[in-house]
Structures are given as structure tokens and as C-alpha cells.
Design a protein around this motif. Structure first.
Motif, PDB file in Angstrom:
ATOM      1  N   GLY A 109       0.745  -1.367  -0.115  1.00 35.50           N
ATOM      2  CA  GLY A 109      -0.043  -0.010  -0.036  1.00 35.50           C
ATOM      3  C   GLY A 109       0.734   1.042  -0.087  1.00 35.50           C
ATOM      4  N   ILE A 110       2.159   0.979   0.021  1.00 29.28           N
ATOM      5  CA  ILE A 110       2.922   2.022   0.205  1.00 29.28           C
ATOM      6  C   ILE A 110       2.725   3.467  -1.110  1.00 29.28           C
ATOM      7  N   GLY A 111       2.679   2.732  -2.263  1.00 32.79           N
ATOM      8  CA  GLY A 111       2.474   3.678  -3.368  1.00 32.79           C
ATOM      9  C   GLY A 111       1.436   4.383  -3.491  1.00 32.79           C
ATOM     10  N   ASN A 149      11.621   4.693   1.872  1.00 35.91           N
ATOM     11  CA  ASN A 149      12.481   4.474   2.739  1.00 35.91           C
ATOM     12  C   ASN A 149      12.219   4.378   4.197  1.00 35.91           C
ATOM     13  N   VAL A 150      11.208   5.412   4.645  1.00 33.87           N
ATOM     14  CA  VAL A 150      10.760   5.166   5.754  1.00 33.87           C
ATOM     15  C   VAL A 150      10.013   3.970   6.172  1.00 33.87           C
ATOM     16  N   ILE A 151       8.846   3.735   5.392  1.00 35.12           N
ATOM     17  CA  ILE A 151       7.970   2.662   5.885  1.00 35.12           C
ATOM     18  C   ILE A 151       8.619   1.048   5.309  1.00 35.12           C
ATOM     19  N   LYS A 152       9.292   1.218   4.295  1.00 37.09           N
ATOM     20  CA  LYS A 152       9.808  -0.439   3.918  1.00 37.09           C
ATOM     21  C   LYS A 152      11.196  -0.672   4.583  1.00 37.09           C
ATOM     22  N   PRO A 178      11.893   9.107   9.830  1.00 33.47           N
ATOM     23  CA  PRO A 178      11.394  10.093   8.808  1.00 33.47           C
ATOM     24  C   PRO A 178      11.933  11.505   8.885  1.00 33.47           C
ATOM     25  N   LYS A 179      12.616  11.861   9.755  1.00 33.07           N
ATOM     26  CA  LYS A 179      12.787  13.292   9.925  1.00 33.07           C
ATOM     27  C   LYS A 179      14.275  13.225   9.090  1.00 33.07           C
TER      28      LYS A 179
END
Length: 429
Positions: free
Chosen positions: A203-205, A401-404, A409-410
Motif C-alpha cells: 500500500g505504500i505507493g 525508505n521510511v516505511i519499507k 522520517p525526519k
């Protein structure tokens, strides 16, 4: 890629990183380099001939319908050009020639490049007070620097499908917050069915940009000089979705992508993020055991969100028949409400651009269709006109990069912010 009525929902790399859509129709790449399929209306009351362009719709009957609309116009001969292939690229090239289409459709009512190049006629005065007749969220997206460059034709949208019986059996309510979505997905999942599905990338996309709106922010500042969402609420939304993926409540592999609807139809997931265009197949499979929601609010400052897209009818500012073209565009997309309902309701499931016409669309008369139409008015968002391809691509990379990959995130979005400032400065000039 053959653009469909909903592939514009993916423009700019912001709603899905990879989108070969198979929903609104045939999305197999076509190699034809030039428009084909010209049709001319006969018996007009004028010697003026107008050329009107459409992209190739996948639903049966659309081509014949727009030819019928053109033939009904009494004040000019209107030639419909049906345009397979990469419509945006073909149109962009044609607008640089001496054979400019007089009237043409374009996603979200025209691009920034077209506006800056002086290729789009300002239709603000033509629409006038009748702008209030159209969906306000759509008209906001169709307006740039207080000028309107396109007339909305019809609306497509994304939304959350769920089966009420499965949630009821699991003892959970339909989710109105992200926390409730996570709880519901994990409650209904079993060895036989997944909880929530939004694509084979987890669902990232498709959900990447939605996390901006659902956490309570907008893409850009009011003056469009910077991004407007780099705050703790957004960072928390990213990590919350990462935790959701790790919880096991998300089905990460299904028989088809999110835009197809097959995973929900086949009973692979109890809840699925998808498109309104899948509603007929979903209702055929599950009857009354279908309901819809917007993407739920994330965090204390969040809000429900649904992305929408709308093709608009534009007039070439450098065309040979500007006044006649404006008259025709107004006649078809403002005055001829019977045609507007037919265009939205008879070929797939779409939402008329005028809220007052929704009641005439029988697929939206009740149940999920009626709810979906209201969601666009209440919770609709669209990519900002300056959310460019490069900016969207950089955003998608940072989200992944953050989720996967589990990165901070910062840190990831500090690098994105620099890219965004550069891209926005280019677009402002």
C-alpha cells in the motif's frame, strides 16, 4: 501507458509509484504515434469546423457517446479525435504544431506547463457564476491564480471498501480513525482472509500521499514556495503505517493490484483500498454486504481523506476558432446536463461533476455509490498543480525508505525538503 479515466489519480508519482491500470479499461501500451478514429458531425448550422480530442477510454460505448454529443451540436461541425497511446505526450506535441485541436480534455483541467506556455484559454468568465454548480473540491483544483482553465467533465475517486458482516462477526465497528482501521484489520484477518489490502507493495505507493492529508496537512504552503507537511503529525503517520504493516493486518500479496478490485471480490481481504470504478463488480460479488469509507484520520489533528481525479475540457488559446470553441465547450459541459449524466453514469461508475446531477445517476442513488459521491465533496483532495513529477518521485522514495526500510522520517524528509525547494523554485519562475 494508455491513460484511463482514473490513471490521472496517479499523476506526478505521488499516489502510486507504479501504475499500469487495468480498471477503467484497456491499459496495454499502444504504439500508435498519432491520433486515429476521426468522426465528423454533419448538418451543422455553421461553416466552422472544430477539432475535439479525447484520450482512449476503456469502457465500451464512450467513443460512440462523445461522437453523438458532437453530432448534436447545432452551431459548428465538431470532429472527434479518439487518441490511443500516451495521450499526454501526443497532445503536448500536437499543441506545438500548426494543427492545434480546438477543444481537448486534460487531467485536472490542464497542467502548469500548459498554463505558463499560454496554451490554455482562460475560461473564468465563460464559466462565471456557474462555477458554483460544480463540485467545490474539483473547482479548487481546476483553478490556478484565480483563473479557471478547464470545465470538469466527470469525477473518479479512491475509497475504502469493507464487508460489514465480517466486521460485525469480529466485534469491531467500521473504522473512522487509523487506530480503528489497524484494530479492525487485525481482528478480521484469519488463515483464510487478509485484513486490509492496498496493493502488492503493502500500500505504500497508492497511500503515500494520502498520509499527508489524513494526518491533517496539505502538500504545499499557500504561496506554493515550500512543502507544508514536515511536522510531527506527518512523521507519526509514516511510522504508524509502518507499524501497521509489521502487525500482520495488511495483506501484502494478492491476485491483483489495488485498482483491480479482484482481491476484495475473491474474498482475499475483508477491507480493500480501491477505486469507485470497481463498485459494479464488487456489488455483483457481495450484494448488500458492501460499504465504503474515506481513508480514516490519523492522529489527533487528522482528517478523513479521499483522492479524486477529474478530466476537464480545455480550449486551445492559440487555436483558430477560440470563441467558437468556448461556445461549444460551454454547450456540452455546462449546458447539456443530460449528456453529462450519461457520460458519468452509462459507461462504468463515475460521479457527475455537478453535485445536483448525482441524484440522476442511478449507480449513485443509494448505498455505497451515494456515500462515495458525498465523500468527494466532504473529504476530497487532489495533487497540487505544482506537485511535479520530480517532486512526487522524491516523495515516493522517501516514503518507501521510511516505511519499507525502517529509516528515520525526519532524516529522510530533510533530504526531500531540499529537493522540493529546488523543484518549486523552478516551477515558480
Amino acid at each position: 501507458m494508455n491513460i484511463s479515466r482514473r490513471s490521472l489519480l496517479l499523476a506526478g508519482g505521488s499516489l502510486a509509484a507504479a501504475a499500469t491500470l487495468a480498471a477503467c479499461g484497456n491499459n496495454n501500451p499502444l504504439s500508435s504515434p498519432t491520433p486515429i478514429g476521426s468522426t465528423s458531425a454533419s448538418g451543422s448550422a455553421s461553416d466552422v469546423t472544430l477539432q475535439q480530442w479525447y484520450h482512449e477510454y476503456g469502457e465500451a460505448g464512450v467513443k460512440e457517446a462523445v461522437e453523438r454529443y458532437a453530432a448534436a451540436y447545432p452551431n459548428a461541425t465538431v470532429e472527434v479525435k479518439w487518441t490511443p497511446g500516451d495521450y499526454s505526450s501526443i497532445l503536448a506535441a500536437q499543441l506545438l504544431t500548426n494543427d492545434i485541436p480546438d477543444v481537448f480534455e486534460y487531467e485536472q483541467g490542464g497542467s502548469l506547463d500548459m498554463i505558463r506556455a499560454g496554451q490554455l484559454e482562460d475560461l473564468t468568465e465563460l464559466i462565471g457564476d456557474q462555477a458554483a454548480d460544480f463540485n467545490p473540491a474539483v473547482m479548487k483544483r481546476f483553478t490556478f491564480e484565480d483563473k479557471i482553465y478547464g470545465i470538469p467533465q466527470t469525477i473518479d475517486m479512491q475509497l475504502l471498501y469493507y464487508r460489514p458482516s465480517l466486521l460485525e462477526a469480529a466485534g469491531v465497528e467500521p473504522p473512522t480513525t487509523f487506530e480503528q482501521l489497524v484494530a479492525a484489520a487485525n481482528a478480521v484477518k484469519s488463515a483464510d482472509i487478509g485484513g486490509f489490502f492496498a496493493g502488492n507493495d503493502g500500500g505504500i505507493g497508492v497511500l503515500g500521499t494520502i498520509l499527508i492529508w489524513a494526518s491533517g496537512s496539505d502538500q504545499l504552503t499557500e504561496d506554493r514556495s515550500a512543502v507544508a507537511f514536515l511536522n510531527d503529525d506527518f512523521y507519526a503517520a509514516l511510522t504508524s503505517y509502518r507499524d501497521f504493516l509489521r502487525s500482520g493486518g495488511v495483506l501484502e500479496a494478492a491476485s491483483a493490484e489495488w485498482y483491480d478490485g479482484a482481491a476484495f471480490v475473491n474474498g482475499e481481504a475483508a477491507m480493500q483500498w480501491g477505486g469507485l470504478w470497481s463498485l459494479p463488480d464488487i456489488k455483483k460479488a457481495w450484494g448488500d454486504d458492501v460499504a465504503v469509507l474515506p481513508f480514516p484520520a490519523i492522529g489527533a489533528n487528522g482528517r478523513p481523506a479521499v483522492p479524486f481525479g477529474a478530466f476537464g475540457s480545455c480550449v486551445a488559446a492559440k487555436g483558430a476558432n477560440v470563441d467558437a470553441s468556448k461556445a461549444f465547450a460551454k454547450w456540452l459541459w455546462i449546458d447539456q446536463e443530460e449528456f453529462q449524466v450519461d457520460f458519468s453514469n452509462s459507461y462504468g461508475t463515475h460521479i457527475p461533476a455537478k453535485p445536483s446531477l448525482v441524484a440522476q445517476a442511478d449507480k449513485l442513488a443509494d448505498g455505497p455509490g451515494k456515500d462515495a459521491a458525498q465523500f468527494v465533496s466532504d473529504h476530497g483532495f487532489a495533487n497540487d498543480i505544482m506537485w511535479s513529477g520530480a517532486l512526487g518521485d522524491a516523495y515516493s522514495t522517501a516514503v518507501s525508505n521510511v516505511i519499507k526500510d525502517g529509516k528515520d522520517p525526519k532524516t529522510e524528509f530533510a533530504a526531500f525538503e531540499a529537493t522540493a525547494k529546488t523543484e518549486l523554485a523552478k516551477l515558480q519562475s
